[in-house]
Design a protein around this motif. Structure first.
Motif, short mmCIF file in Angstrom:
data_model
loop_
_atom_site.label_atom_id
_atom_site.label_comp_id
_atom_site.label_asym_id
_atom_site.label_seq_id
_atom_site.Cartn_x
_atom_site.Cartn_y
_atom_site.Cartn_z
N HIS A 148 -3.39 1.54 13.94
CA HIS A 148 -4.58 0.53 13.76
C HIS A 148 -5.37 0.95 12.46
N THR A 149 -5.33 2.18 12.19
CA THR A 149 -5.88 2.55 10.72
C THR A 149 -5.05 1.99 9.67
N TYR A 150 -3.69 2.19 9.82
CA TYR A 150 -2.77 1.61 8.67
C TYR A 150 -3.10 0.09 8.50
N MET A 183 0.72 -1.17 -0.06
CA MET A 183 -0.01 -0.12 -0.01
C MET A 183 0.75 1.25 -0.11
N HIS A 184 0.56 2.13 -0.92
CA HIS A 184 1.24 3.37 -0.86
C HIS A 184 0.68 4.39 0.07
N ALA A 185 1.64 5.04 0.71
CA ALA A 185 1.34 6.12 1.57
C ALA A 185 2.38 7.33 1.33
N TYR A 186 2.05 8.60 1.42
CA TYR A 186 2.92 9.74 0.89
C TYR A 186 3.15 10.43 2.05
N VAL A 238 -4.07 -1.80 5.19
CA VAL A 238 -3.30 -2.67 4.46
C VAL A 238 -4.31 -3.95 4.29
N GLU A 239 -4.98 -4.46 5.12
CA GLU A 239 -5.90 -5.68 4.95
C GLU A 239 -6.76 -5.40 3.66
N TYR A 240 -7.27 -4.23 3.77
CA TYR A 240 -8.43 -3.93 2.57
C TYR A 240 -7.55 -3.50 1.07
N LEU A 243 5.58 2.84 11.21
CA LEU A 243 5.14 2.28 9.81
C LEU A 243 6.49 1.44 9.31
N ALA A 244 7.40 2.07 9.28
CA ALA A 244 8.82 1.63 8.56
C ALA A 244 9.06 0.28 9.41
N THR A 245 9.24 0.20 10.79
CA THR A 245 9.52 -0.66 11.63
C THR A 245 8.55 -1.70 11.84
N GLU A 246 7.21 -1.43 11.83
CA GLU A 246 6.12 -2.38 12.07
C GLU A 246 5.30 -2.84 11.27
N LEU A 247 5.17 -2.21 9.96
CA LEU A 247 4.31 -2.56 8.94
C LEU A 247 4.79 -2.14 7.50
N PRO A 248 5.86 -3.23 7.06
CA PRO A 248 6.50 -2.90 5.99
C PRO A 248 5.70 -3.35 4.86
N GLN A 249 4.52 -3.63 4.78
CA GLN A 249 3.53 -3.66 3.82
C GLN A 249 3.24 -2.41 3.16
#
Length: 333
Positions: A295-297, A1-4, A301-303, A31-37
């Motif tokens: 939690h939002t991110y 998922m892209h985030a800017y 990512v799931e969706y 996000l970089a540490t916990e959610l690499p997606q």
């Protein structure tokens, strides 16, 4: 998922200023540490021409060249600086890029800041310089019209779940039937003079999870009854959380995660691309705000993965009903 992101532009705020400037870099680090997606990309600045789809030339020029009056700067809540002007342009640019990514196949995309819904066409306010969601809606409509001149204007729904009413957005689109503005917010909170959205849901102080989610279910049902968007722009404010200094509501972490899931599932079930921005969050403890946003991110990512895996699956509409609600304004007959 892209985030800017645009957190490299740090405003030189005075000591004790209540705007949590540091949270944007902290969110990107987590996000970089916990959610690499999540693939994080630097936001490009919105051009003067893109901003002019919503904002007046004089206001764009005053922000750019530093000639905002002291009163205008006080209303925004930031002193002018080159970093302030550049950050404002890039915050809009991030939402433009997120919308474009969502609409061209990503399904779900994000701005790590944004949600600057208090900005009017000719002035800012409430820590908002330019209105990113409004500019994005207009630009996505223009790009859609260039691609397809036969289907009419792109219909855009702005679902604003920041705890403060999206007054600037409501005023900008007051006479535009192609954009539906939904704002669910604290009735007694800032701004104290509100603008009529297409649908306003005024929540009482201390509103908790159950009443909030019931009202949201009803609001999404009302939105679907009255409007069929081709794009959803979602303001996922963290400030309804019970630990927020400015929120006055009593939502828990679980309640806010359920809120995000309802909005994202509503869009997913109807195969509507969704771009979201973080909007407000003023936790007494900054880590509380960051946890809401994480939690939002995770939900997003799931969706986004569902979009990637099942993009060809036909949409399935599911109606969600609710009984009882806070005070409603501008509900359809």
């Amino acid at each position: 998922m892209h985030a800017y992101y645009a957190d490299q532009f740090v405003l030189p705020l005075p000591s004790g200023h209540r705007f949590p400037m540091a949270k944007y870099r902290r969110l990107r680090e987590r996000l970089a540490t916990e959610l690499p997606q999540v693939r994080m990309l630097e936001a490009l600045p919105a051009s003067a021409g893109e901003l002019a789809l919503v904002h007046t030339p004089d206001y764009i020029a005053a922000v750019g060249d530093g000639t905002l009056s002291p009163a205008a700067q006080r209303e925004i809540g930031f002193p002018w600086s080159p970093a302030m002007a550049e950050r404002a342009r890039r915050s809009v640019g991030a939402t433009l890029q997120a919308c474009r990514e969502a609409m061209t196949g990503g399904g779900v995309s994000a701005n790590l800041a944004g949600g600057t819904h208090h900005a009017y066409a000719d002035r800012g306010g409430g820590f908002c310089v330019f209105n990113d969601a409004a500019v994005a809606a207009r630009l996505m409509q223009a790009e859609h019209s260039r691609r397809d001149r036969t289907s009419g204007p792109l219909q855009v729904a702005i679902i604003d779940l920041d705890v403060h009413q999206g007054n600037g957005t409501a005023r900008i689109f007051a006479r535009d039937a192609s954009v539906f503005t939904l704002s669910m917010h604290g009735a007694k909170n800032f701004p104290f003079r509100k603008e009529p959205s297409d649908l306003d849901v005024d929540l009482p102080d201390a509103c908790g999870d159950s009443a909030y989610l019931e009202a949201l279910d009803h609001a999404l049902d009302e939105l679907e009854r009255r409007f069929t968007p081709g794009l959803v722009i979602y303001l996922a404010g963290a400030d309804p959380h019970e630990g927020d200094r400015l929120g006055r509501l009593k939502l828990s972490f679980d309640g806010l995660e359920a809120r995000d899931r309802r909005v994202m599932d509503w869009a997913w079930q109807r195969r509507m691309p969704l771009a979201f921005a973080m909007a407000g969050g003023y936790g007494v403890d900054m880590e509380t705000t960051l946890q809401v946003q994480m939690h939002t991110y995770r939900t997003a990512v799931e969706y986004q993965q569902r979009w990637q895996a099942m993009a060809s699956r036909p949409p399935t509409a599911t109606a969600v009903t609710a009984t009882g609600a806070p005070h409603w304004q501008n509900a359809g007959a």
